[in-house]
Design a protein around this motif. Sequence first.
Motif, PDB file in Angstrom:
ATOM      1  N   VAL A 245       0.879  -1.166   0.000  1.00 42.66           N
ATOM      2  CA  VAL A 245       0.000   0.000   0.000  1.00 42.66           C
ATOM      3  C   VAL A 245       0.920   1.220   0.000  1.00 42.66           C
ATOM      4  N   PRO A 246       1.351   1.639  -1.206  1.00 38.22           N
ATOM      5  CA  PRO A 246       2.372   2.694  -1.303  1.00 38.22           C
ATOM      6  C   PRO A 246       2.017   4.000  -0.601  1.00 38.22           C
ATOM      7  N   HIS A 247       0.763   4.433  -0.701  1.00 37.28           N
ATOM      8  CA  HIS A 247       0.423   5.729  -0.106  1.00 37.28           C
ATOM      9  C   HIS A 247       0.480   5.694   1.427  1.00 37.28           C
ATOM     10  N   LEU A 248       0.451   4.494   2.019  1.00 33.89           N
ATOM     11  CA  LEU A 248       0.606   4.358   3.470  1.00 33.89           C
ATOM     12  C   LEU A 248       1.986   3.838   3.859  1.00 33.89           C
ATOM     13  N   GLY A 249       2.773   3.446   2.859  1.00 28.28           N
ATOM     14  CA  GLY A 249       4.099   2.913   3.125  1.00 28.28           C
ATOM     15  C   GLY A 249       4.079   1.536   3.761  1.00 28.28           C
ATOM     16  N   GLN A 250       3.008   0.771   3.530  1.00 29.57           N
ATOM     17  CA  GLN A 250       2.865  -0.549   4.144  1.00 29.57           C
ATOM     18  C   GLN A 250       3.157  -1.660   3.153  1.00 29.57           C
ATOM     19  N   ILE A 251       3.799  -2.710   3.667  1.00 30.05           N
ATOM     20  CA  ILE A 251       4.116  -3.897   2.888  1.00 30.05           C
ATOM     21  C   ILE A 251       3.593  -5.098   3.660  1.00 30.05           C
ATOM     22  N   TRP A 252       2.886  -5.990   2.971  1.00 34.00           N
ATOM     23  CA  TRP A 252       2.389  -7.226   3.578  1.00 34.00           C
ATOM     24  C   TRP A 252       3.240  -8.371   3.061  1.00 34.00           C
ATOM     25  N   LEU A 253       3.842  -9.116   3.990  1.00 34.19           N
ATOM     26  CA  LEU A 253       4.689 -10.242   3.646  1.00 34.19           C
ATOM     27  C   LEU A 253       4.031 -11.535   4.112  1.00 34.19           C
ATOM     28  N   VAL A 254       4.325 -12.627   3.412  1.00 31.83           N
ATOM     29  CA  VAL A 254       3.836 -13.951   3.819  1.00 31.83           C
ATOM     30  C   VAL A 254       5.005 -14.931   3.702  1.00 31.83           C
ATOM     31  N   ASP A 255       5.147 -15.801   4.711  1.00 33.19           N
ATOM     32  CA  ASP A 255       6.233 -16.784   4.670  1.00 33.19           C
ATOM     33  C   ASP A 255       5.710 -18.100   4.096  1.00 33.19           C
ATOM     34  N   PRO A 256       6.577 -19.080   3.863  1.00 36.60           N
ATOM     35  CA  PRO A 256       6.144 -20.350   3.266  1.00 36.60           C
ATOM     36  C   PRO A 256       5.105 -21.108   4.109  1.00 36.60           C
ATOM     37  N   ASP A 257       5.055 -20.826   5.415  1.00 35.96           N
ATOM     38  CA  ASP A 257       4.077 -21.484   6.285  1.00 35.96           C
ATOM     39  C   ASP A 257       2.736 -20.760   6.317  1.00 35.96           C
TER      40      ASP A 257
END
Length: 64
Positions: free
Chosen positions: A23-35
């Motif tokens: 979410v560029p305008h909020l500077g947020q990144i959502w990550l997910v791991d293999p689990d």
Amino acid sequence: MLDLSPGSAVVLDGRQWTVERRVPHLGQIWLVDPDGKRLQVTLKFLLAHPRCFTSSLTAAAGAN
């Protein structure tokens, strides 16, 4: 350069994560791991983190 496009892989503290969305305008990144564990971080956090870099898997895919 850190690749944070959706679907790219990053390594954070020795663990591989996939960028699920950003979410560029909020500077947020959502990550997910293999689990399936999800982690929400800020762009600023990732850029400043000393042990965060683009995974070699992402770099190898880009070379194709």
